[in-house]
Design a protein around this motif. Sequence first.
Motif, PDB file in Angstrom:
ATOM      1  N   TYR A  91       6.742  66.543 -24.787  1.00  0.00           N
ATOM      2  CA  TYR A  91       7.151  67.874 -24.342  1.00  0.00           C
ATOM      3  C   TYR A  91       6.082  68.915 -24.665  1.00  0.00           C
ATOM      4  N   TRP A  92       4.850  68.504 -24.737  1.00  0.00           N
ATOM      5  CA  TRP A  92       3.795  69.461 -25.046  1.00  0.00           C
ATOM      6  C   TRP A  92       2.877  69.690 -23.859  1.00  0.00           C
ATOM      7  N   HIS A  99       1.772  72.714 -28.256  1.00  0.00           N
ATOM      8  CA  HIS A  99       2.695  73.792 -27.912  1.00  0.00           C
ATOM      9  C   HIS A  99       3.629  73.276 -26.823  1.00  0.00           C
ATOM     10  N   PRO A 100       4.855  73.761 -26.795  1.00  0.00           N
ATOM     11  CA  PRO A 100       5.821  73.252 -25.810  1.00  0.00           C
ATOM     12  C   PRO A 100       5.421  73.571 -24.372  1.00  0.00           C
ATOM     13  N   ASN A 101       5.686  72.603 -23.498  1.00  0.00           N
ATOM     14  CA  ASN A 101       5.424  72.814 -22.070  1.00  0.00           C
ATOM     15  C   ASN A 101       6.616  73.544 -21.445  1.00  0.00           C
ATOM     16  N   ALA A 102       6.545  73.767 -20.131  1.00  0.00           N
ATOM     17  CA  ALA A 102       7.590  74.515 -19.422  1.00  0.00           C
ATOM     18  C   ALA A 102       8.954  73.844 -19.567  1.00  0.00           C
ATOM     19  N   ALA A 104      10.038  71.919 -22.020  1.00  0.00           N
ATOM     20  CA  ALA A 104      10.523  72.122 -23.389  1.00  0.00           C
ATOM     21  C   ALA A 104      11.029  73.549 -23.576  1.00  0.00           C
ATOM     22  N   ASN A 105      10.298  74.518 -23.034  1.00  0.00           N
ATOM     23  CA  ASN A 105      10.735  75.916 -23.149  1.00  0.00           C
ATOM     24  C   ASN A 105      12.072  76.139 -22.457  1.00  0.00           C
ATOM     25  N   LYS A 106      12.286  75.462 -21.358  1.00  0.00           N
ATOM     26  CA  LYS A 106      13.570  75.570 -20.659  1.00  0.00           C
ATOM     27  C   LYS A 106      14.696  74.988 -21.527  1.00  0.00           C
ATOM     28  N   ILE A 107      14.431  73.861 -22.157  1.00  0.00           N
ATOM     29  CA  ILE A 107      15.434  73.238 -23.033  1.00  0.00           C
ATOM     30  C   ILE A 107      15.721  74.151 -24.226  1.00  0.00           C
ATOM     31  N   PHE A 108      14.661  74.732 -24.821  1.00  0.00           N
ATOM     32  CA  PHE A 108      14.851  75.685 -25.920  1.00  0.00           C
ATOM     33  C   PHE A 108      15.778  76.818 -25.479  1.00  0.00           C
TER      34      PHE A 108
END
Length: 118
Positions: A91-92, A99-102, A104-108
């Motif tokens: 997820y990077w 750093h988180p990819n798009a 991962a940021n959506k899941i966050f």
Amino acid sequence: MSFFVIYSKVRAIQAQKNKKELEYDLESLDSIMREFREISDENNINITFVALRRTNTEDHLQFEIFKNVTEKYSFNFIDTAPEFKEDKKNYWIYRFDHHPNAEANKIFAEAIYKQIEL
């Protein structure tokens, strides 16, 4: 102030200690959290801390210490790790930039939204 800012400050203090130690400067962390509790109480606002983790093992020791201190001061706490269903997935952004990819940021974002919506 975000978890990252607090984490960075505590880590800077920790770096001054023996580099082999895997613990926070607990006195500083407790002092910061006590100050947040006072601000929260004085202003009648809720404070929520979010651990942006992609796995349950990511920064596990530091996570547990931080979570325990937030519980001690009765803060809301969100851990995003349970929302990441695919343990083996990367997820990077890039293998040298974790750093988180798009995705991962959506899941966050969805994990946080679910918790604050309650």
